[in-house]
Each structure stands twice: as structure tokens, then as C-alpha cells.
Design a protein around this motif. Sequence first.
Motif, PDB file in Angstrom:
ATOM      1  N   LYS A  32      81.642  63.424  66.739  1.00 47.56           N
ATOM      2  CA  LYS A  32      81.729  63.439  68.613  1.00 47.56           C
ATOM      3  C   LYS A  32      82.108  61.920  68.667  1.00 47.56           C
ATOM      4  O   LYS A  32      82.089  60.979  67.800  1.00 47.56           O
ATOM      5  CB  LYS A  32      80.382  62.545  68.809  1.00 47.56           C
ATOM      6  N   ILE A  33      83.656  61.607  69.584  1.00 47.11           N
ATOM      7  CA  ILE A  33      84.027  60.799  70.067  1.00 47.11           C
ATOM      8  C   ILE A  33      83.153  59.663  70.171  1.00 47.11           C
ATOM      9  O   ILE A  33      81.443  60.395  71.151  1.00 47.11           O
ATOM     10  CB  ILE A  33      84.637  61.146  71.222  1.00 47.11           C
ATOM     11  N   GLY A  34      83.187  58.473  70.317  1.00 44.59           N
ATOM     12  CA  GLY A  34      81.833  57.509  70.741  1.00 44.59           C
ATOM     13  C   GLY A  34      81.027  57.357  68.730  1.00 44.59           C
ATOM     14  O   GLY A  34      80.549  56.147  69.160  1.00 44.59           O
ATOM     15  N   MET A  35      80.636  58.441  68.259  1.00 47.13           N
ATOM     16  CA  MET A  35      80.242  57.990  67.465  1.00 47.13           C
ATOM     17  C   MET A  35      80.480  56.748  65.633  1.00 47.13           C
ATOM     18  O   MET A  35      82.137  56.894  66.021  1.00 47.13           O
ATOM     19  CB  MET A  35      79.702  59.030  66.454  1.00 47.13           C
ATOM     20  N   SER A  36      79.552  56.161  65.415  1.00 48.57           N
ATOM     21  CA  SER A  36      80.564  55.133  63.911  1.00 48.57           C
ATOM     22  C   SER A  36      80.622  56.215  63.083  1.00 48.57           C
ATOM     23  O   SER A  36      80.293  56.488  62.986  1.00 48.57           O
ATOM     24  CB  SER A  36      79.338  53.842  64.168  1.00 48.57           C
ATOM     25  N   THR A  37      81.871  55.142  61.911  1.00 46.90           N
ATOM     26  CA  THR A  37      80.974  56.214  60.801  1.00 46.90           C
ATOM     27  C   THR A  37      79.825  55.574  59.873  1.00 46.90           C
ATOM     28  O   THR A  37      79.526  56.480  59.225  1.00 46.90           O
ATOM     29  CB  THR A  37      82.467  55.723  60.112  1.00 46.90           C
ATOM     30  N   GLU A  38      79.151  55.072  60.336  1.00 47.93           N
ATOM     31  CA  GLU A  38      78.458  54.070  59.564  1.00 47.93           C
ATOM     32  C   GLU A  38      77.090  55.325  60.494  1.00 47.93           C
ATOM     33  O   GLU A  38      76.108  56.623  59.355  1.00 47.93           O
ATOM     34  CB  GLU A  38      77.606  53.188  60.245  1.00 47.93           C
ATOM     35  N   ASP A  39      77.249  56.285  61.216  1.00 50.28           N
ATOM     36  CA  ASP A  39      76.431  57.205  62.185  1.00 50.28           C
ATOM     37  C   ASP A  39      76.767  58.232  61.111  1.00 50.28           C
ATOM     38  O   ASP A  39      75.621  59.541  60.240  1.00 50.28           O
ATOM     39  CB  ASP A  39      76.563  57.728  63.283  1.00 50.28           C
ATOM     40  N   ILE A  40      77.787  58.717  60.864  1.00 48.07           N
ATOM     41  CA  ILE A  40      78.564  59.574  60.157  1.00 48.07           C
ATOM     42  C   ILE A  40      77.670  59.438  58.205  1.00 48.07           C
ATOM     43  O   ILE A  40      77.078  60.146  58.192  1.00 48.07           O
ATOM     44  CB  ILE A  40      79.812  59.909  59.638  1.00 48.07           C
ATOM     45  N   ASN A  88      89.408  58.922  70.765  1.00 52.60           N
ATOM     46  CA  ASN A  88      90.041  60.330  70.753  1.00 52.60           C
ATOM     47  C   ASN A  88      91.820  60.237  70.286  1.00 52.60           C
ATOM     48  O   ASN A  88      91.908  59.478  70.953  1.00 52.60           O
ATOM     49  CB  ASN A  88      89.694  59.949  72.659  1.00 52.60           C
ATOM     50  N   GLY A  89      91.749  60.905  70.325  1.00 52.99           N
ATOM     51  CA  GLY A  89      92.898  61.181  68.948  1.00 52.99           C
ATOM     52  C   GLY A  89      93.105  60.780  67.501  1.00 52.99           C
ATOM     53  O   GLY A  89      93.836  61.877  67.140  1.00 52.99           O
ATOM     54  N   ASP A  90      91.642  60.585  67.037  1.00 47.78           N
ATOM     55  CA  ASP A  90      91.811  60.532  65.650  1.00 47.78           C
ATOM     56  C   ASP A  90      91.827  61.185  64.813  1.00 47.78           C
ATOM     57  O   ASP A  90      91.383  62.860  65.678  1.00 47.78           O
ATOM     58  CB  ASP A  90      90.676  60.007  65.600  1.00 47.78           C
ATOM     59  N   ILE A  91      92.162  61.075  63.398  1.00 49.55           N
ATOM     60  CA  ILE A  91      91.557  62.640  62.208  1.00 49.55           C
ATOM     61  C   ILE A  91      90.693  61.291  61.827  1.00 49.55           C
ATOM     62  O   ILE A  91      91.301  60.391  61.291  1.00 49.55           O
ATOM     63  CB  ILE A  91      93.266  62.295  62.085  1.00 49.55           C
ATOM     64  N   ILE A  92      89.993  61.846  60.832  1.00 45.36           N
ATOM     65  CA  ILE A  92      89.628  61.580  59.687  1.00 45.36           C
ATOM     66  C   ILE A  92      89.180  62.430  59.046  1.00 45.36           C
ATOM     67  O   ILE A  92      88.499  63.230  58.598  1.00 45.36           O
ATOM     68  CB  ILE A  92      87.727  60.709  60.507  1.00 45.36           C
ATOM     69  N   ASN A  93      89.429  61.142  57.731  1.00 45.52           N
ATOM     70  CA  ASN A  93      88.603  62.496  56.726  1.00 45.52           C
ATOM     71  C   ASN A  93      87.211  62.150  56.046  1.00 45.52           C
ATOM     72  O   ASN A  93      87.275  60.940  55.995  1.00 45.52           O
ATOM     73  CB  ASN A  93      89.775  62.511  55.068  1.00 45.52           C
ATOM     74  N   LEU A  94      86.826  63.267  55.680  1.00 46.12           N
ATOM     75  CA  LEU A  94      85.263  62.951  55.266  1.00 46.12           C
ATOM     76  C   LEU A  94      85.545  63.462  53.992  1.00 46.12           C
ATOM     77  O   LEU A  94      85.701  64.865  53.578  1.00 46.12           O
ATOM     78  CB  LEU A  94      84.045  63.607  56.223  1.00 46.12           C
ATOM     79  N   ASP A  95      85.088  62.472  52.591  1.00 49.33           N
ATOM     80  CA  ASP A  95      85.312  63.299  51.334  1.00 49.33           C
ATOM     81  C   ASP A  95      83.865  63.034  50.981  1.00 49.33           C
ATOM     82  O   ASP A  95      82.407  62.164  50.759  1.00 49.33           O
ATOM     83  CB  ASP A  95      85.854  62.425  50.870  1.00 49.33           C
ATOM     84  N   VAL A  96      83.021  64.009  50.025  1.00 49.83           N
ATOM     85  CA  VAL A  96      81.396  64.354  50.121  1.00 49.83           C
ATOM     86  C   VAL A  96      81.286  65.137  48.681  1.00 49.83           C
ATOM     87  O   VAL A  96      82.188  65.551  48.639  1.00 49.83           O
ATOM     88  CB  VAL A  96      80.618  65.283  50.698  1.00 49.83           C
ATOM     89  N   THR A  97      80.909  64.228  47.661  1.00 46.50           N
ATOM     90  CA  THR A  97      80.371  64.236  46.411  1.00 46.50           C
ATOM     91  C   THR A  97      78.622  64.274  46.148  1.00 46.50           C
ATOM     92  O   THR A  97      78.054  62.995  46.453  1.00 46.50           O
ATOM     93  CB  THR A  97      80.973  63.609  45.556  1.00 46.50           C
ATOM     94  N   THR A  98      78.293  65.507  45.367  1.00 43.44           N
ATOM     95  CA  THR A  98      76.998  65.761  46.184  1.00 43.44           C
ATOM     96  C   THR A  98      76.838  66.380  44.033  1.00 43.44           C
ATOM     97  O   THR A  98      77.369  67.086  43.331  1.00 43.44           O
ATOM     98  CB  THR A  98      76.557  66.818  46.488  1.00 43.44           C
TER      99      THR A  98
END
Length: 261
Positions: A32-40, A88-98
Amino acid sequence: MITIKSAREIEVMREAGKMAAKTLHFLGKNLKIGMSTEDINKMCHEYTINRGGIPATLGYHGFPKSLCTSRNEVICHGIPSEKEFLKNGDIINLDVTTIWKGFHGDTNYTFLVGDVKPEVKKLVEITQQCMMAGISVCKPGARIGDIGAVIEEMAHDNGYSVVHEYCGHGIGRKFHEEPQIVHVGKKGTGVEMRPGMTFTVEPMINLGKRHCKLLDDEWTVVTKDKSWSAQFEHTILITESGHEILTQFSPEEWTEADDKI
């Protein structure tokens, strides 16, 4: 040393890959717009732990978080922060390793946040196509250089550059194994692919020049010219007749329980 996985090990890697893929999908659904990357990061950590997995990045060579969050001009290894917010307008890569039963599943995806400029959308689309083109040439008897060759050609044909310094890798019991999967190269060169090999294909493609720099935190990698960068990643298996993508799942495998932390 390149490890060839047994049938039992491959089955566990399928499970690890699917867990990583579902975690990544859940995170993407909840951006969501406004959330922090720490929230993620908190979402990723809880989602993984509550399913019996282990976030592989947490503590890996001192990395402090449970995934990498790489936004806009960040190429890779961005550290989640309470002070960094999605706009708004960002791109973000989320890199998950389990880690699951001692094996790793590694995947990443570049998400669009709100209304993204057309030229940035195209970068993201072509980067995903580059990854899939690289995967498409993977089969017994092919060479690792074939992957980089097709990725480099597609990126350059679209006016983009390919990051040289960071690459894909073998994966299994260890997070990073041999061979290295460089995303530029010459067809017919490098290690020969054999059934039972597992590795990642994860090209990093820049709108501007390919050059990068490492920030003072000793993790975050950004483009030198501040141009935006996109990345996609799958873990794959070389089979007897071709390849299998381990970090994906079919829509019917998503359940109500998967929608909860």
C-alpha cells in the motif's frame, strides 16, 4: 563444487520454492502507498515463521532483515527501514528466500506502486521477459553462458543495460552455491547444465547505464547515474528434458489460509 540434487532433495526444494513464492505473492497483494519497507519486512517475517519456514536473509553475513526491499534506483540488497515509505509511482523489488527442511527457495518480483510512468512500466515488463528468456534456454547440455547471452541481447535491444557485478547462483542446502549465473555472456560458453542442478536466474536491468555502487551500509547497491532498476528472479531445476521453475504455484493452490499472516 556443483551439487546434483537427489529425487528427495528436489521434492523438498519444490516445497521450499512454493513457500517462498506464496510469501512473495502475499506481500505483493498487501502493498500500500504510505507503508514503510519495515512494514513489509514484518509481514514477511511473520508470514514465513508462522508456516514453519525460516527467512534466509535474516542474519546472513550480518544482514539485519527478513527480506530485501529495493526501491527505484536501488538495484539489489536494499535494507527495510522504518524511514522509507512507498510513494505513488514507485517500483519496489521484494526478494524473498525461505529455508524449509534445510533447503532454500529464492525468488523476487518488482511491483508497481500506484501510477507508474510508462517508460518505467516498460522497464519492469522487459526485465521480467529477460528473466523468462534466460530460463527458456535452460536444459541438459546447454551452457550457463546461453542464459546471459539471451538476457543481454533482449535488454540491449530495448535500450537498457544489464548489471554485471551481481548474478544468479546455485542453490540448495546452501543459500549460494556454484555455479554463478551471470546475466551477460556468450552462447556456448560456461558450465554445461545437467539434470539435478538447481540455480537462480535473476537479471538486474537498468534504465540508464549498467554501473553501480555500494552504499555505506555495505549492503544496498544503487545505480551510479541514479536511473531506476528492475529485477525478477526464479529458482529453477534442470530436468531430464528441460527445466522446471520451483518458485511458483498454480492459482488453485492458493487457499483462504494463504491470505492470512
